[in-house]
Design an enzyme around this catalytic site. Structure first.
Site, PDB file in Angstrom:
ATOM      1  N   THR A 396       0.846  -1.201   0.000  1.00 26.28           N
ATOM      2  CA  THR A 396       0.000   0.000   0.000  1.00 26.28           C
ATOM      3  C   THR A 396       0.878   1.247   0.000  1.00 26.28           C
ATOM      4  O   THR A 396       2.061   1.175   0.332  1.00 26.28           O
ATOM      5  CB  THR A 396      -0.908  -0.001   1.260  1.00 26.28           C
ATOM      6  OG1 THR A 396      -1.694  -1.172   1.240  1.00 26.28           O
ATOM      7  CG2 THR A 396      -1.842   1.185   1.334  1.00 26.28           C
ATOM      8  N   GLU A 416      -2.982  -4.384  -2.031  1.00 25.32           N
ATOM      9  CA  GLU A 416      -3.137  -5.272  -0.874  1.00 25.32           C
ATOM     10  C   GLU A 416      -1.820  -5.960  -0.498  1.00 25.32           C
ATOM     11  O   GLU A 416      -1.121  -5.484   0.360  1.00 25.32           O
ATOM     12  CB  GLU A 416      -4.236  -6.301  -1.117  1.00 25.32           C
ATOM     13  CG  GLU A 416      -4.967  -6.802   0.113  1.00 25.32           C
ATOM     14  CD  GLU A 416      -4.170  -7.132   1.360  1.00 25.32           C
ATOM     15  OE1 GLU A 416      -4.103  -6.258   2.239  1.00 25.32           O
ATOM     16  OE2 GLU A 416      -3.656  -8.237   1.501  1.00 25.32           O
ATOM     17  N   ASP A 436      -8.734  -9.447   1.946  1.00 25.23           N
ATOM     18  CA  ASP A 436      -9.069  -8.591   3.097  1.00 25.23           C
ATOM     19  C   ASP A 436     -10.421  -8.996   3.705  1.00 25.23           C
ATOM     20  O   ASP A 436     -10.840  -8.430   4.712  1.00 25.23           O
ATOM     21  CB  ASP A 436      -9.138  -7.111   2.683  1.00 25.23           C
ATOM     22  CG  ASP A 436      -7.807  -6.395   2.903  1.00 25.23           C
ATOM     23  OD1 ASP A 436      -6.850  -7.044   3.350  1.00 25.23           O
ATOM     24  OD2 ASP A 436      -7.733  -5.182   2.630  1.00 25.23           O
ATOM     25  N   SER A 462      -8.474  -0.993   6.299  1.00 28.11           N
ATOM     26  CA  SER A 462      -7.981  -0.201   7.441  1.00 28.11           C
ATOM     27  C   SER A 462      -7.454   1.143   6.964  1.00 28.11           C
ATOM     28  O   SER A 462      -6.908   1.918   7.762  1.00 28.11           O
ATOM     29  CB  SER A 462      -6.831  -0.926   8.134  1.00 28.11           C
ATOM     30  OG  SER A 462      -7.229  -2.200   8.533  1.00 28.11           O
TER      31      SER A 462
HETATM   32  O1  DON Z   1      -7.259  -2.045   2.735  1.00 33.21           O
HETATM   33  C1  DON Z   1      -6.492  -2.423   3.596  1.00 33.21           C
HETATM   34  O2  DON Z   1      -6.605  -2.139   4.753  1.00 33.21           O
HETATM   35  C2  DON Z   1      -5.294  -3.287   3.197  1.00 33.21           C
HETATM   36  N1  DON Z   1      -5.539  -3.951   1.957  1.00 33.21           N
HETATM   37  C3  DON Z   1      -4.089  -2.435   3.145  1.00 33.21           C
HETATM   38  C4  DON Z   1      -2.856  -3.272   2.961  1.00 33.21           C
HETATM   39  C5  DON Z   1      -1.644  -2.563   3.411  1.00 33.21           C
HETATM   40  O3  DON Z   1      -1.690  -1.462   3.882  1.00 33.21           O
HETATM   41  C6  DON Z   1      -0.397  -3.281   3.295  1.00 33.21           C
HETATM   42  N2  DON Z   1       0.690  -2.433   3.771  1.00 33.21           N
HETATM   43  N3  DON Z   1       1.670  -2.098   3.681  1.00 33.21           N
END
Ligand code: DON
Length: 581
Positions: A396, A416, A436, A462
């Site tokens: 992310t 993701e 998720d 999140s």
């Molecule tokens: O939407 C979400 O909360 C996750 N798919 C975010 C994933 C994420 O932040 C991975 N990080 N470094």
């Protein structure tokens, strides 16, 4: 001027007619955010990669809006930071319009295809698939939403033609860019976990296994072609034509093919939603409502901490960190249990951040001992839920843009996992956002889990793009990657800036302390004495080493003299660059 809804109602449903209606409005006390026609502070771009920052700065200098620059930043990030976000992923964007004072959010979250089923991540024996098998399966791929969301935001807040913002990414993709240390490290990490599927290996390794070395030039003509198509056709390029065909083919390939169809791509619509906002001391904090849990969970941490004199404790005190950790533990327990896509599951949104409820939760915090166990509470309006079984991801990015007129974008964007599903289409990676969801639809007692898979549903996120106001004026914007630890990272930065009077950079630099289940402490940055003191209070913790990507906080704040100051997380490769008024 806008009247920001406090724990407000949703906008429209975003996925075809079969989707349940958006929940009805709750009582919505309002808070003012004001226009600021006197803005003279210039602009700023804070993002995770220097090439992406340059692309955003170029657009701001050409007179572009914060949204125009966000498109350019995303287009370049998808190329140079493909492990984190891109055209095949989803995003959330919070926008402040300096002329009207409106604060709105855009939801570009992926949706599950019509063929998705609650048991699609279970094996024949009823046990959940391994996370790697699920991530790399075609079933993890949700309908990409980032580009459609940017298109919607551009229609409403763009100043330059849509195509202008895509130019830089197309040029870099054709000419190539130098593989950064972080990209090399992320390829190394991904390959070490059982190698890459063939397409990703061809793109990112020299011989199928050896990661592209730091500094080697990576050209991606397919990406350039996709970007030019998107520049011409907009998000329609995802709904029909060769790019759509490629996406479907990649998702339906072995092993473990998914059901993603052309109908799913055609049905996708981004949403404009009211923000979820509440007061925190003298500030108003605004973030994303469901399907992200970010806005609610951050307001839950802050609303709990509001019952303590955090400013008198400070970042060097064990009391300060103890209260921060305990507030997180309470907020995570509620968030895990109650928050999911609220078009499918009733979410007690107002109850979760109700000040009286949070005062009662804060009474569980002892000044001298860690709570021995933490249970979800019963916020007003809640119904019992099963125990959550949702995993964590690692890919992310977050960026903040303030344009020279004073409009603000705070956007978190994701594929993701590292390189998403590791399946490619059009030169970019497709997300694995559907992991998720909770892999199990019910818990051991048979109680239904809020974040279970359903066709057309969006997996709980999140992601916490946040904008803070003071006296109705823009004060700061912040956000981070980090899976469910995002809530801990962003809360830390907010407490650091708002309670501990730190600069954005000092707040970003503070050690990360993630208190969901076992406390995970960033021991390389934390004072060892502080860690000993926390242990003496009963906090058991483990080191964050090896725990995914860590934070990638980026923030911009207005200084008392009106100038802007920004911060880039030293754990990543980004920077914050100012643009003169
Ligand atoms: O939407 C979400 O909360 C996750 N798919 C975010 C994933 C994420 O932040 C991975 N990080 N470094």
């Amino acid at each position: 001027m806008t009247l920001i809804a406090l724990a407000g109602c949703a906008g429209g449903a975003g996925y075809g007619s079969a989707v349940p209606a958006a929940p009805s409005a709750t009582a919505t006390p309002v808070i003012e955010a004001k226009p600021n026609p006197a803005w003279r502070s210039g602009g700023m771009v804070a993002a995770a990669n220097p090439l992406a920052v340059e692309a955003g700065v170029e657009i701001l200098k050409a007179g572009g809006s914060a949204v125009d620059a966000a498109i350019a930043v995303q287009a370049v990030l998808g190329l140079v930071e493909p492990q984190s976000s891109g055209l095949g992923g989803g995003a959330f964007l919070v926008h402040y319009d300096v002329t009207t004072g409106d604060v709105v959010t855009y939801d570009g979250r992926e949706v599950a295809p019509r063929g998705a089923t609650p048991d699609m991540f279970l094996m024949a024996d009823g046990k959940p698939m391994s996370s790697l098998e699920a991530i790399r399966s075609g079933r993890s791929i949700g309908v990409p939403g980032a580009v459609a969301m940017l298109e919607m935001a551009h229609r409403e807040h763009g100043k330059l033609p849509w195509a202008r913002s895509w130019q830089r990414a197309a040029i870099i993709a054709d000419e190539g860019f130098a593989v950064s240390p972080r990209l090399n490290e992320m390829i190394t990490t991904a390959v070490a976990r059982e190698g890459f599927p063939v397409e990703a290996a061809t793109y990112l390794t020299t011989d199928g296994r050896t990661p592209l070395p730091v500094g080697s030039r990576l050209v991606n003509r397919k990406y350039a072609e996709s970007v030019r198509r998107i520049a011409r056709e907009g998000a329609k390029a995802f709904r029909e034509g060769p790019l759509a065909d490629e996406i479907i083919a990649a998702a339906r390939r072995d092993p473990v093919p998914g059901t993603l169809s052309h109908e799913d791509l055609r049905a996708y619509r981004p949403n404009r939603l009211e923000p979820v906002c509440d007061t925190y001391r003298v500030y108003v904090v605004c973030g994303m409502r469901p399907p992200s849990s970010g806005g609610i969970a951050i307001l839950s941490v802050l609303g709990t901490l509001e019952n303590f004199e955090m400013s008198s404790m400070g970042p060097a005190t064990v009391a300060g960190w103890h209260h921060f950790i305990e507030a997180q533990r309470l907020a995570y327990a509620d968030r895990d249990t109650y928050v999911a896509d609220d078009r499918y599951t009733s979410v007690p949104l107002a109850g979760l951040i109700d000040k009286t409820y949070l005062r009662s939760r804060s009474a569980l915090i002892s000044p001298s001992r860690a709570m021995t166990s933490v249970q979800p509470g019963s916020p007003p309006g809640s119904t019992p839920r099963g125990r959550d079984a949702t995993g964590v991801g690692t890919g992310t990015s977050h960026f903040v843009i303030v344009d020279t007129r004073g409009n603000v974008v705070s956007m978190t964007t994701t594929v993701e996992g590292l390189f998403g599903s590791q399946r490619m289409a059009g030169g970019f990676f497709l997300n694995n956002q559907l992991t998720d969801f909770s892999f199990r639809p019910v818990d051991d007692s048979g109680a239904p889990i809020a974040n279970a898979v359903a066709p057309g549903k969006k997996p709980r996120s999140s992601m916490s793009p946040t904008i803070v106001f003071r006296d109705g004026r823009f004060e700061l914007a912040v956000g981070s990657p980090g899976g469910n630890a995002i809530i801990a990272y962003v809360s830390k930065a907010l407490v650091g800036m708002l309670d501990w009077n730190l600069s954005p950079q000092q707040a970003v630099d503070l050690p990360n302390m993630i208190a969901r289940g076992t406390l995970v402490a960033e021991v390389s940055r934390a004072d060892p004495v502080l860690l000993e003191q926390l242990a003496a209070m009963g906090h058991s913790f483990r080191s964050n080493r090896g725990a995914g990507e860590g934070s990638g906080l980026h923030a911009v704040r207005v200084l008392p003299d009106g100038r802007l100051t920004g911060a880039a997380d030293p754990r990543r490769e980004g920077r914050a660059v100012a643009v003169s008024p």
